[in-house]
Design an enzyme around this catalytic site. Structure first.
Site, PDB file in Angstrom:
ATOM      1  N   TYR A 119      -0.626   5.643  -2.914  1.00 35.23           N
ATOM      2  CA  TYR A 119      -0.584   5.248  -4.202  1.00 35.23           C
ATOM      3  C   TYR A 119      -0.850   6.548  -5.164  1.00 35.23           C
ATOM      4  O   TYR A 119      -2.055   7.051  -5.224  1.00 35.23           O
ATOM      5  CB  TYR A 119      -1.485   4.451  -4.751  1.00 35.23           C
ATOM      6  CG  TYR A 119      -1.202   3.017  -4.170  1.00 35.23           C
ATOM      7  CD1 TYR A 119      -0.092   2.909  -3.236  1.00 35.23           C
ATOM      8  CD2 TYR A 119      -2.200   1.894  -3.888  1.00 35.23           C
ATOM      9  CE1 TYR A 119       0.362   1.288  -2.611  1.00 35.23           C
ATOM     10  CE2 TYR A 119      -1.951   0.706  -3.199  1.00 35.23           C
ATOM     11  CZ  TYR A 119      -0.615   0.648  -2.429  1.00 35.23           C
ATOM     12  OH  TYR A 119      -0.533  -0.723  -2.003  1.00 35.23           O
ATOM     13  N   HIS A 142      -0.735   0.735   6.692  1.00 35.70           N
ATOM     14  CA  HIS A 142       0.436   0.506   5.654  1.00 35.70           C
ATOM     15  C   HIS A 142       1.789   0.079   6.419  1.00 35.70           C
ATOM     16  O   HIS A 142       2.423  -1.090   6.123  1.00 35.70           O
ATOM     17  CB  HIS A 142       0.449   1.505   4.797  1.00 35.70           C
ATOM     18  CG  HIS A 142       0.850   1.164   3.397  1.00 35.70           C
ATOM     19  ND1 HIS A 142       0.306   1.900   2.366  1.00 35.70           N
ATOM     20  CD2 HIS A 142       1.339   0.092   2.900  1.00 35.70           C
ATOM     21  CE1 HIS A 142       0.592   1.155   1.187  1.00 35.70           C
ATOM     22  NE2 HIS A 142       1.133   0.168   1.489  1.00 35.70           N
ATOM     23  N   PRO A 178       0.469 -11.834  -5.969  1.00 25.77           N
ATOM     24  CA  PRO A 178       0.104 -13.387  -6.142  1.00 25.77           C
ATOM     25  C   PRO A 178       0.640 -13.811  -7.527  1.00 25.77           C
ATOM     26  O   PRO A 178       0.862 -15.025  -7.619  1.00 25.77           O
ATOM     27  CB  PRO A 178      -1.240 -13.419  -6.017  1.00 25.77           C
ATOM     28  CG  PRO A 178      -1.964 -12.185  -6.356  1.00 25.77           C
ATOM     29  CD  PRO A 178      -0.998 -11.297  -5.755  1.00 25.77           C
ATOM     30  N   LEU A 179       0.947 -12.944  -8.445  1.00 23.70           N
ATOM     31  CA  LEU A 179       1.561 -13.149  -9.818  1.00 23.70           C
ATOM     32  C   LEU A 179       2.965 -12.565  -9.995  1.00 23.70           C
ATOM     33  O   LEU A 179       3.586 -12.883 -10.719  1.00 23.70           O
ATOM     34  CB  LEU A 179       0.738 -12.474 -10.783  1.00 23.70           C
ATOM     35  CG  LEU A 179      -0.864 -12.849 -10.928  1.00 23.70           C
ATOM     36  CD1 LEU A 179      -1.638 -12.201 -11.827  1.00 23.70           C
ATOM     37  CD2 LEU A 179      -0.774 -14.525 -11.363  1.00 23.70           C
ATOM     38  N   GLY A 180       3.692 -12.672  -8.653  1.00 24.20           N
ATOM     39  CA  GLY A 180       5.333 -12.217  -8.608  1.00 24.20           C
ATOM     40  C   GLY A 180       5.474 -11.124  -9.389  1.00 24.20           C
ATOM     41  O   GLY A 180       6.322 -11.229 -10.216  1.00 24.20           O
ATOM     42  N   GLY A 215       4.222 -10.044 -11.716  1.00 32.45           N
ATOM     43  CA  GLY A 215       3.961 -10.185 -13.429  1.00 32.45           C
ATOM     44  C   GLY A 215       4.663 -11.244 -13.921  1.00 32.45           C
ATOM     45  O   GLY A 215       4.380 -11.934 -14.879  1.00 32.45           O
TER      46      GLY A 215
END
Length: 318
Positions: free
Chosen positions: A46, A112, A207-209, A211
């Protein structure tokens, strides 16, 4: 009650890079820790490398409050990403991550991606040596991709489970990181049962798609060119509009609880089992604190049934 982690990637890589601010990101990590978040998830790719530097800076003086997860195995070039699972590289990568993170030990070190040129057992063996050396406390594996198998009859996560079975013979797997959300529940079919049966944790990525499940994105709003959502089949203007009923359903449930759609989406992930930890990304303090609050939201059977009845999420390839 379960706990919510913090994905640090958006702070310095990929999502809306023009909005990334180092000092603000440090404050976000501190706010998350203050709100009870313990798991911080990053990776050497990252940035590359800048995300680990940021996390190391944020944890200065607060390292004991965090369960720190980072990853190795991917190298970022100008126009490509390649896997490197050679044992010598793994050892060097770990030492470099320890320096950037300003810590003596990594709580969870994840692979990864497996290198197709190196037997995964060799890579995993080198990672296990890091545990023996006291540089790493536990090992994890990232899912190889939702549909890595293209053979007729292949099921989602078949490739990941095969890798898990192989490395488990070398050294115990402590956690698997894979996408899991209201609009991408596929990990519930085989991957989560595999983990549950063996006491392996599941870190629920996205988990929030990306955003979308927060209800704060508008169809057709557009994304910065380097934002992966600009090329994602669920983030075309047409599909964002078509998937609004999913967000509307979460919003109805949220209103009953005095919560937000994001908190409902995270509470749904937490309800999937005590070994499941959602790891939403956040760049701002307010979102990190709001996400942490999902741990206090208890969904009813009615809520869960309503979520199960929401329309299947669509993408431009459907």
């Amino acid at each position: 009650m379960g706990a919510v982690g913090l994905g640090c990637m958006p702070m310095s890589w990929a999502y809306s890079t023009s909005q990334q601010r180092g000092d603000r990101s440090v404050r976000t990590v501190h706010a998350a820790l203050d709100a009870g978040v313990q798991l911080l998830d990053t990776a050497d790719m990252y940035g590359p490398f800048t995300n680990e530097l940021l996390v190391g800076r944020a944890l200065k003086g607060r390292r004991s409050e965090a369960f720190l997860s980072t990853k190795c195995g991917l190298l970022v070039g100008d126009q490509h990403i390649v896997a490197n699972g050679r044992p010598g590289y793994v050892r060097r990568a770990c030492d470099a991550s320890l320096r950037r993170l300003q810590t003596d030990v990594i709580d969870l070190y994840q692979l990864h991606r497996a290198d197709p040129e190196v037997p995964v057992e060799e890579t995993w063996g080198a990672m296990a040596d890091l545990v023996t050396a006291g540089k790493v406390r536990s090992l994890g594996l990232c899912a190889v991709g939702a549909r890595a198998e293209r053979r007729p009859g292949a099921r989602m996560h078949d490739g990941t489970i095969r890798q898990l079975e192989r490395v488990q013979q070398v050294f115990p797997v402590s956690a698997v990181e894979a996408e899991l959300s209201v609009w991408s529940p596929e990990a519930l079919e085989r991957l989560l049962p595999w983990c549950t049966a063996r006491g392996v944790g599941l870190l629920a990525a996205m988990p929030l798609g990306n955003g979308y499940l927060t209800g704060t994105l508008k169809p057709g709003q557009g994304f910065e060119p380097d934002d992966p959502r600009a090329r994602h089949p669920r983030f075309t203007a047409e599909m964002m509009a078509a998937n609004q009923p999913v967000v509307a359903g979460l919003r109805r449930i949220a209103e009953r609880h005095g919560a937000t759609p994001a908190q409902v989406a995270l509470a749904w992930v937490l309800r999937q089992g005590r070994h499941v930890v959602p790891v939403p990304g956040a760049k701002q303090e307010r979102w990190a604190v709001e996400n942490a609050g999902a741990a206090d939201l208890v969904l009813t059977d009615r809520d869960v049934a309503e979520i199960a009845g929401l329309p299947r999420a669509r993408g431009s390839w459907d």
